[in-house]
Design a protein around this motif. Sequence first.
Motif, PDB file in Angstrom:
ATOM      1  N   UNK A 181      70.724  38.932  36.353  1.00 29.97           N
ATOM      2  CA  UNK A 181      71.439  39.896  35.532  1.00 29.97           C
ATOM      3  C   UNK A 181      71.614  41.205  36.268  1.00 29.97           C
ATOM      4  N   UNK A 182      71.793  42.260  35.501  1.00 20.28           N
ATOM      5  CA  UNK A 182      72.038  43.580  36.073  1.00 20.28           C
ATOM      6  C   UNK A 182      70.819  44.471  35.880  1.00 20.28           C
ATOM      7  N   UNK A 183      70.631  45.347  36.846  1.00 20.34           N
ATOM      8  CA  UNK A 183      69.573  46.359  36.751  1.00 20.34           C
ATOM      9  C   UNK A 183      70.229  47.720  36.911  1.00 20.34           C
ATOM     10  N   UNK A 184      70.024  48.595  35.949  1.00 25.70           N
ATOM     11  CA  UNK A 184      70.639  49.922  35.975  1.00 25.70           C
ATOM     12  C   UNK A 184      69.525  50.976  35.962  1.00 25.70           C
ATOM     13  N   UNK A 185      69.677  51.963  36.798  1.00 29.59           N
ATOM     14  CA  UNK A 185      68.751  53.101  36.796  1.00 29.59           C
ATOM     15  C   UNK A 185      69.556  54.368  36.547  1.00 29.59           C
ATOM     16  N   UNK A 186      69.005  55.270  35.747  1.00 32.00           N
ATOM     17  CA  UNK A 186      69.697  56.537  35.498  1.00 32.00           C
ATOM     18  C   UNK A 186      68.691  57.607  35.084  1.00 32.00           C
ATOM     19  N   UNK A 187      69.096  58.850  35.276  1.00 31.51           N
ATOM     20  CA  UNK A 187      68.283  59.996  34.863  1.00 31.51           C
ATOM     21  C   UNK A 187      68.830  60.546  33.556  1.00 31.51           C
ATOM     22  N   UNK A 224      72.656  54.210  39.099  1.00 37.22           N
ATOM     23  CA  UNK A 224      72.718  53.211  40.161  1.00 37.22           C
ATOM     24  C   UNK A 224      72.669  51.844  39.500  1.00 37.22           C
ATOM     25  N   UNK A 245      72.367  47.649  40.120  1.00 36.09           N
ATOM     26  CA  UNK A 245      72.037  46.563  41.031  1.00 36.09           C
ATOM     27  C   UNK A 245      71.802  45.274  40.273  1.00 36.09           C
ATOM     28  N   UNK A 289      63.503  59.149  34.444  1.00 38.22           N
ATOM     29  CA  UNK A 289      64.378  58.124  35.002  1.00 38.22           C
ATOM     30  C   UNK A 289      64.115  56.832  34.232  1.00 38.22           C
ATOM     31  N   UNK A 336      73.900  53.828  25.251  1.00 37.35           N
ATOM     32  CA  UNK A 336      74.617  53.515  26.491  1.00 37.35           C
ATOM     33  C   UNK A 336      74.579  52.013  26.762  1.00 37.35           C
ATOM     34  N   UNK A 380      62.925  50.659  30.075  1.00 35.89           N
ATOM     35  CA  UNK A 380      61.610  51.290  30.166  1.00 35.89           C
ATOM     36  C   UNK A 380      61.744  52.567  30.991  1.00 35.89           C
ATOM     37  N   UNK A 409      67.444  46.661  32.125  1.00 33.82           N
ATOM     38  CA  UNK A 409      67.802  45.313  32.589  1.00 33.82           C
ATOM     39  C   UNK A 409      68.727  44.673  31.571  1.00 33.82           C
ATOM     40  N   UNK A 416      72.632  61.392  34.813  1.00 39.43           N
ATOM     41  CA  UNK A 416      72.968  61.502  36.228  1.00 39.43           C
ATOM     42  C   UNK A 416      72.262  60.396  37.011  1.00 39.43           C
ATOM     43  N   UNK A 466      76.949  49.060  28.846  1.00 43.43           N
ATOM     44  CA  UNK A 466      76.325  48.247  29.891  1.00 43.43           C
ATOM     45  C   UNK A 466      76.226  46.773  29.525  1.00 43.43           C
ATOM     46  N   UNK A 474      64.933  52.690  33.565  1.00 49.16           N
ATOM     47  CA  UNK A 474      65.380  51.417  34.135  1.00 49.16           C
ATOM     48  C   UNK A 474      65.821  50.506  32.995  1.00 49.16           C
ATOM     49  N   UNK A 534      69.178  42.213  38.774  1.00 50.33           N
ATOM     50  CA  UNK A 534      67.851  41.916  38.254  1.00 50.33           C
ATOM     51  C   UNK A 534      67.696  40.412  38.222  1.00 50.33           C
TER      52      UNK A 534
END
Lengths: 81, 81
Positions: free
Chosen positions: A40-46, B38, B40, A3, A60, A76, A7, B35, A65, A5, B42
């Motif tokens: 700012x924006x925080x994005x999480x993805x697998x 998400x 949000x 996963x 990406x 990270x 920013x 996949x 983004x 993260x 930061x």
Amino acid sequence: MPRVHIDVMLKDEILDPQGQAVERALPQLGYEAISGVRIGKHIELDVGEGVDVAATVEGIAHELLANPVIERYTWRLAEEA
Amino acid sequence: MPRVHIDVMLKDEILDPQGQAVERALPQLGYEAISGVRIGKHIELDVGEGVDVAATVEGIAHELLANPVIERYTWRLAEEA
């Protein structure tokens, strides 16, 4: 499955009105001595197994983004839960 | 002066349409096997010397940055530059 993260922040030289608005509201809420607020924006993805994480995430972030004209991004691997 | 990074995300059980939109766009850009996207906020800020960092950051996140009904937040000290 790793996963990631990401920013995405406005570059330091770009004005951040949202951050300024928060910073100005803080003293009225009793929070003194807070400065340099940036939002700012925080994005999480697998990322799927067997995929080149660094190349995929950089691609990406750059293509979808972040707006590279005014934004920078960092990423990270998330710590294992 | 410690710099703090705060991430505000929708709770896992709350639908994230922005994340879904990004996730659906990725295969068309050639990124397969991504996949769980998400998205949000930061937030970065500096906390003045002598201030209780944990209490201040928790307070600001709870009162101003996150909507505790639908969002959760995490924070950490930034690594020294």
